[in-house]
Enzyme design. Structure first.
Site, short mmCIF file in Angstrom:
data_model
loop_
_atom_site.label_atom_id
_atom_site.label_comp_id
_atom_site.label_asym_id
_atom_site.label_seq_id
_atom_site.Cartn_x
_atom_site.Cartn_y
_atom_site.Cartn_z
N GLU A 47 -45.51 1.65 -42.85
CA GLU A 47 -44.93 2.34 -44.01
C GLU A 47 -44.44 1.28 -45.01
O GLU A 47 -43.97 0.22 -44.59
CB GLU A 47 -43.72 3.17 -43.52
N ASN A 110 -43.06 8.37 -51.18
CA ASN A 110 -43.31 7.42 -50.10
C ASN A 110 -44.66 7.86 -49.52
O ASN A 110 -44.75 8.90 -48.87
CB ASN A 110 -42.17 7.54 -49.07
N LYS A 127 -44.86 11.46 -47.87
CA LYS A 127 -43.88 11.73 -46.80
C LYS A 127 -43.06 12.99 -47.07
O LYS A 127 -42.47 13.14 -48.15
CB LYS A 127 -42.96 10.51 -46.68
N GLU A 146 -33.57 6.81 -48.91
CA GLU A 146 -34.87 7.44 -49.23
C GLU A 146 -34.68 8.70 -50.07
O GLU A 146 -35.52 9.03 -50.91
CB GLU A 146 -35.64 7.76 -47.95
N CYS A 172 -43.30 7.48 -40.85
CA CYS A 172 -42.03 7.16 -40.20
C CYS A 172 -41.24 8.36 -39.69
O CYS A 172 -41.58 8.92 -38.67
CB CYS A 172 -41.17 6.29 -41.13
N ASN A 197 -40.70 2.17 -40.54
CA ASN A 197 -39.67 1.14 -40.76
C ASN A 197 -38.40 1.69 -40.13
O ASN A 197 -37.71 2.51 -40.74
CB ASN A 197 -39.38 0.98 -42.25
#
Ligand code: CDT
Length: 313
Positions: A47, A110, A127, A146, A172, A197
């Site tokens: 990621e 993302n 994501k 995020e 992730c 991550n």
């Protein structure tokens, strides 16, 4: 149709704030060549593979984070990776921060792309499960922003056909949620790619260190088994400017067993000959969805986010 697919997880050691795209892309190309030399036809990178895990940092002006985003894919800095993969005939998954303009509006996602062995982008995923918080929590050792820097993905959980088989992507935190696997599995997924991550410390609640790796593998092994799918998982590892990332990149069989795993916290390629027919018996027996799922009892899953979202029955 491919029965055996030799696939690789290409783990990245730390990427620091000062590292530029060109140096990271150079490392990705090195691992791509190594995987190709070992006979791999598919390589999964982490990621946000092109930069440090920047959502750990707060900037008063969120636009300062735009320097970590890609405006085109491939762009001038990522083109060498695409060119080398095409020359070698290797497919790959690449996680990156995507800045896109749709109907005059700027969006931040993302994202991950799946690039075919001919160098063409076969699919894109954005994501869905964004962890952390959007507000400034300066007292934390590091933040997880995020929810500040990204919007929730708007593409759902598509699957794509590559090498004649059905492949899915997630990113992730998505891997911790059973719904991620199940939605794609209901579309016939046979192999799921995931980049991650994961910090080596729970900054919100004190917890024994070993649980970070345990939960990482637990969720992916359960997801693989419960859906009869392969999982190829690639991490960032080691200390990025002092902030530890767990690593533990691995390949998981539809039996739920980890069949290959990175041993270091550095750039490392691990690979396995994935028998893409192996999940068939699981999907025919204990997880024969058509025979055993009871969807008439699952309605709450899409009606409520949690027990406090509505009055209990
Ligand atoms: N990148 C990412 O999604 N990391 C999360 C950390 C969660 S802690 C706020 C993960 O699930 O690994």
């Amino acid at each position: 149709m491919t029965r055996y697919l030799r696939a690789a997880a290409a783990q990245l050691g730390p990427v620091h704030l000062a590292d530029d795209r060109a140096s990271v892309v150079g490392r990705l190309i090195e691992m791509l060549r190594e995987a190709h030399g070992a006979g791999c036809r598919l390589v999964v990178f982490p990621e946000l593979a092109l930069t440090t895990f920047f959502p750990r940092y707060w900037w008063d002006d969120a636009a300062e984070a735009d320097r970590f985003f890609e405006r085109e894919m491939p762009g001038p800095e990522t083109a060498p990776l695409f060119e080398e993969a095409k020359r070698l005939g290797v497919a790959f998954y690449l996680g990156y921060a995507e800045l896109s303009e749709e109907e005059g509006q700027v969006h931040h996602y993302n994202s991950a792309v799946l690039v075919g062995p001919g160098g063409d982008i076969v699919g894109k995923y954005r994501k869905v499960h964004l962890p952390g918080h959007a507000d400034h929590r300066a007292a934390l050792e590091f933040q997880h922003l995020e929810k500040r820097y990204f919007e929730v993905g708007n593409l759902g959980f598509p699957v794509w056909r590559l090498f004649g088989r059905v492949m899915g992507m997630c990113i992730c935190n998505d891997r911790r949620w059973p719904e991620t696997y199940r939605v794609m599995s209901l579309k016939g997924m046979e192999l799921m790619m995931v980049g991650y991550n994961t910090p080596d410390t729970n900054q919100y609640h004190p917890e024994p260190k070993h649980l970070k790796m345990f939960h990482n593998h637990l969720t992916m092994q359960a997801g693989a088994y419960q859906n009869g799918t392969w999982v190829v998982a690639s991490a960032k590892a080691g200390a990025e400017d002092g902030f530890g990332m767990i690593g533990g990149s691995c390949i998981i069989a539809p039996t739920g067993e980890r069949v290959a795993q990175a041993l270091t916290e550095e750039d490392e390629v691990v690979f396995y000959d994935c028998d893409l027919d192996l999940g068939d018996y699981i999907k025919r027996t204990v997880f024969n969805f058509e025979a055993h799922r009871r969807i008439e009892h699952y309605g709450l899953i899409t009606e409520r986010t949690g027990p406090f979202a509505a009055a209990p029955d």
